[in-house]
Scaffold this motif. Structure first.
Motif, PDB file in Angstrom:
ATOM      1  N   LYS A  73       0.834  -1.202   0.000  1.00  0.00           N
ATOM      2  CA  LYS A  73       0.000   0.000   0.000  1.00  0.00           C
ATOM      3  C   LYS A  73       0.874   1.259   0.000  1.00  0.00           C
ATOM      4  O   LYS A  73       1.793   1.390   0.809  1.00  0.00           O
ATOM      5  N   SER A  74       0.589   2.166  -0.927  1.00  0.00           N
ATOM      6  CA  SER A  74       1.285   3.442  -0.962  1.00  0.00           C
ATOM      7  C   SER A  74       0.308   4.516  -0.518  1.00  0.00           C
ATOM      8  O   SER A  74      -0.728   4.712  -1.152  1.00  0.00           O
ATOM      9  N   PHE A  75       0.623   5.192   0.572  1.00  0.00           N
ATOM     10  CA  PHE A  75      -0.294   6.224   1.058  1.00  0.00           C
ATOM     11  C   PHE A  75       0.480   7.303   1.790  1.00  0.00           C
ATOM     12  O   PHE A  75       1.583   7.075   2.279  1.00  0.00           O
ATOM     13  N   GLU A  76      -0.105   8.476   1.832  1.00  0.00           N
ATOM     14  CA  GLU A  76       0.502   9.592   2.540  1.00  0.00           C
ATOM     15  C   GLU A  76       0.270   9.446   4.036  1.00  0.00           C
ATOM     16  O   GLU A  76      -0.727   8.871   4.470  1.00  0.00           O
ATOM     17  N   ILE A  77       1.193   9.973   4.804  1.00  0.00           N
ATOM     18  CA  ILE A  77       1.118   9.825   6.269  1.00  0.00           C
ATOM     19  C   ILE A  77      -0.188  10.377   6.820  1.00  0.00           C
ATOM     20  O   ILE A  77      -0.821   9.774   7.682  1.00  0.00           O
ATOM     21  N   ALA A  78      -0.620  11.519   6.307  1.00  0.00           N
ATOM     22  CA  ALA A  78      -1.813  12.181   6.851  1.00  0.00           C
ATOM     23  C   ALA A  78      -3.102  11.790   6.129  1.00  0.00           C
ATOM     24  O   ALA A  78      -4.138  12.390   6.367  1.00  0.00           O
ATOM     25  N   SER A  79      -3.052  10.802   5.241  1.00  0.00           N
ATOM     26  CA  SER A  79      -4.242  10.468   4.456  1.00  0.00           C
ATOM     27  C   SER A  79      -5.305   9.803   5.320  1.00  0.00           C
ATOM     28  O   SER A  79      -5.008   9.118   6.301  1.00  0.00           O
ATOM     29  N   LYS A  80      -6.551   9.996   4.920  1.00  0.00           N
ATOM     30  CA  LYS A  80      -7.694   9.405   5.607  1.00  0.00           C
ATOM     31  C   LYS A  80      -8.405   8.448   4.657  1.00  0.00           C
ATOM     32  O   LYS A  80      -8.260   8.524   3.447  1.00  0.00           O
ATOM     33  N   VAL A  81      -9.206   7.570   5.257  1.00  0.00           N
ATOM     34  CA  VAL A  81     -10.050   6.674   4.472  1.00  0.00           C
ATOM     35  C   VAL A  81     -11.501   6.950   4.847  1.00  0.00           C
ATOM     36  O   VAL A  81     -11.831   7.031   6.036  1.00  0.00           O
ATOM     37  N   MET A  82     -12.329   7.126   3.840  1.00  0.00           N
ATOM     38  CA  MET A  82     -13.753   7.331   4.039  1.00  0.00           C
ATOM     39  C   MET A  82     -14.513   6.077   3.597  1.00  0.00           C
ATOM     40  O   MET A  82     -14.253   5.554   2.515  1.00  0.00           O
ATOM     41  N   ILE A  83     -15.418   5.619   4.454  1.00  0.00           N
ATOM     42  CA  ILE A  83     -16.206   4.425   4.168  1.00  0.00           C
ATOM     43  C   ILE A  83     -17.679   4.814   4.256  1.00  0.00           C
ATOM     44  O   ILE A  83     -18.159   5.219   5.311  1.00  0.00           O
TER      45      ILE A  83
END
Length: 610
Positions: free
Chosen positions: A336-346
């Motif tokens: 998984k490549s993601f930014e440190i401050a990224s969020k996930v919306m479900i």
């Protein structure tokens, strides 16, 4: 309203960005339609040709829509501004019928198109189509080109008249975009025109932006958000009497006030996400997951590993749980490549019916990307069990897809040999299982109990009993881990002395011994005594074991010298029983299924080693 803000951000971030997957983030004041007819015109408005579109060619044709036409319903729906159904566009339909409504439909459409054409925001395509349609020859041209064929009875022509028409313009400038449904300059012209019309609308405080802006009526917000229920809306207030606002608000605008611009962008972003990466459960429920960076969206409803995943080619020994945990963590985190401050919306949306009604947001969660990955690691680790991989003909540790859990727990075997639950049951239980995944809640006890009941009745299945058994074992592990008691191992534990677990091991030995004694012609076709008495064995293990043991003695004799390995296994398990536990005839706990499943795998593992 955090979900609306997140969707607005998606629009601002992705509008105008080209995507390789073919999905389009619609411009403001635009929607999609499935076109059936394409008309080609010269720039001067003269007719060139027409053709019937295939379903693949015509699907998702982008068309301008007004605030009113975007939510149209009823007997006299307002026309769209440009491309629309044939009965709006063809001024000569009135010559074929005495019904005056078609003349009214055309008059409303052509008047609206003229207003756009006469404005400062007109476009060459608009002028071309207006010139052509003003001649009132569209239906005649389509008949001459054998695109449509009229029936004698007027009632039989309703479907023909309801076909959507789009336009292809042959410009003198070869660099101009001839496909009007893909012309970005036309998008911009209509957006400016629509905004000019909104300038005359009611100006008020937009609850989402905090600014004074043209407000959209609460009866005009977008529909066509999800394909399962195209007419359902998230925002709607169309009842004007009764008890809706009494004691709270004087009108719907006091309850909710959203600007036209914000509503369009938010709804278009949601449509784009739904089409691009949503999952449907049942007939009315849609789940969509996205990240704030829109990079590498995690799948929260599938098993840990796909059978088509090349990284899953490596065989994982069932008795090396630490290796499996490490492999699982690397699989979830390392890819998984993601930014440190990224969020996930479900977001989970459910419609009241499969055709019309409200679209309710029944689930919405925002959490840090890293936290979600931790929760996924926890879920997949705690629900994993030894599963047979039919593609590679080997048993591996893996978790279970949410849909498979529900189908096994509440479904029946279908004609294809797979467990299948009712759509409404799937939808209801998805909402119960998702919090277990994303919030780490305990697995509902009734899901595990239903799986145990299903797995305790092998005669109810022809082909999918193994799948039900494996799923039950995974959920029993999860249930025991949640409550910090009971058997939690993924594979056979020689040190386990739980009464139910050991009785399950005995059942596995009896089943394997009888199967080994069958001739090749009978193997896989006959039902063993272990499976025949299974249900009774779970309720009265000591008494039923005496019957099963007596039955398998016949097969032990048939096996001859090969029976020694099964005798040794029986003696090994019997030696672990306490006398009081073995003679106890009370019902077994779900751990007996783990015992059967684990020792069954152990038997075939030893067989391969031999």
């Amino acid at each position: 309203m955090s979900w609306t803000q997140e969707l607005y951000k998606v629009y601002e971030q992705q509008c105008g960005v080209e995507h390789n997957d073919g999905t389009v983030l619609l411009p403001v004041s635009h929607s999609t339609a499935n076109a059936q007819i394409e008309v080609t015109l010269k720039q001067d408005g003269s007719f060139v040709s027409a053709r019937t579109l295939t379903q693949e060619e015509g699907k998702d044709t982008i068309i301008p829509v007004s605030a009113v036409s975007g939510k149209r319903t009823g007997k006299n729906p307002p026309p769209h501004p440009f491309a629309d159904k044939l009965f709006y566009l063809a001024g000569d339909i009135g010559r074929t019928t005495e019904d005056t409504k078609y003349e009214q439909f055309f008059a409303a459409y052509i008047e609206q198109l003229k207003a756009w054409n006469d404005s400062q925001y007109s476009h060459p395509a608009v002028a071309t189509v207006y010139t052509y349609l003003s001649k009132r020859t569209l239906l005649t041209d389509l008949i001459n080109w054998h695109v449509v064929e009229l029936k004698e009875k007027q009632e039989d022509n309703k479907k023909t008249f309801s076909q959507v028409v789009r336009f292809y313009i042959q410009y003198s400038d070869y660099n101009a975009e001839s496909r009007t449904w893909l012309d970005s300059t036309m998008y911009d012209c209509y957006i400016e025109y629509a905004l000019s019309q909104q300038a005359e609308a009611h100006i008020d405080l937009c609850y989402s932006t905090g600014k004074q802006m043209p407000i959209m009526k609460n009866t005009e917000h977008a529909k066509n958000i999800v394909s399962l229920c195209a007419n359902a809306k998230i925002i709607s207030a169309n009842d004007t009497d009764g008890f809706t606002y009494r004691g709270r608000f004087a009108n719907s605008a006091e309850a909710l006030s959203v600007s036209y611009d914000f509503s369009q962008k938010m709804h278009n972003a949601l449509r784009w996400l739904v089409k691009r990466q949503s999952i449907q459960f049942g007939n009315t429920f849609t789940l969509v997951v996205w990240t704030s960076s829109l990079s590498d969206t995690p799948n929260i409803t599938d098993a840990a590993f796909s059978l088509d995943d090349e990284r899953f080619e490596e065989t994982i020994s069932p008795d090396t749980e630490p290796l499996y945990r490490d492999f699982l963590r690397k699989h979830i985190w390392g890819t998984k490549s993601f930014e440190i401050a990224s969020k996930v919306m479900i977001m989970g949306m459910d419609a009241t019916t499969s055709k019309t009604g409200r679209l309710s947001i029944v689930l919405y969660e925002e959490l840090e990307h890293s936290r979600l990955l931790e929760q996924l690691c926890k879920w997949h680790e705690e629900t994993s069990a030894l599963r047979y991989d039919s593609k590679h003909k080997v048993s591996r540790l893996n978790s279970f897809a949410v849909r498979d859990i529900i189908n096994c727990a509440y479904g029946l075997e279908n004609s294809k040999g797979y467990p299948e639950a009712k759509p409404e049951v799937i939808k209801d239980n998805v909402l119960r299982i998702l919090p277990c995944i994303i919030q780490g809640r305990k697995l509902p006890a009734d899901i595990m109990q239903n799986l145990v009941k299903k797995a305790s009745n092998p005669l109810a299945y022809d082909k999918c009993f193994r799948t039900v058994m494996e799923t039950a074992c995974g959920m029993i592990r999860k249930f025991n881990i949640d409550r910090k008691k009971g058997v939690i191992s993924m594979a056979y534990d020689p040190n386990e002395t739980d009464r139910s677990y050991l009785y399950g091991c005995l059942l596995a030995i009896a089943d394997a011994a009888e199967n080994a004694a069958y001739d090749e012609a009978d193997s896989g076709k006959r039902v063993t005594n272990a499976k025949r008495y299974w249900n009774m064995f779970a309720k009265r293990p000591n008494a039923t074991w005496a019957v099963i043991e007596k039955q398998i003695r016949v097969y032990m004799i048939k096996l001859g010298a090969k029976s020694i390995r099964y005798e040794k296994m029986l003696n090994e398990i019997m030696s672990k029983f306490k006398l009081s536990d073995f003679s106890d005839n009370s019902p077994l706990s779900p751990a007996y299924l783990l015992g059967y499943h684990h020792f069954n795998a152990e038997i075939y593992k030893k067989k391969e080693e031999d």
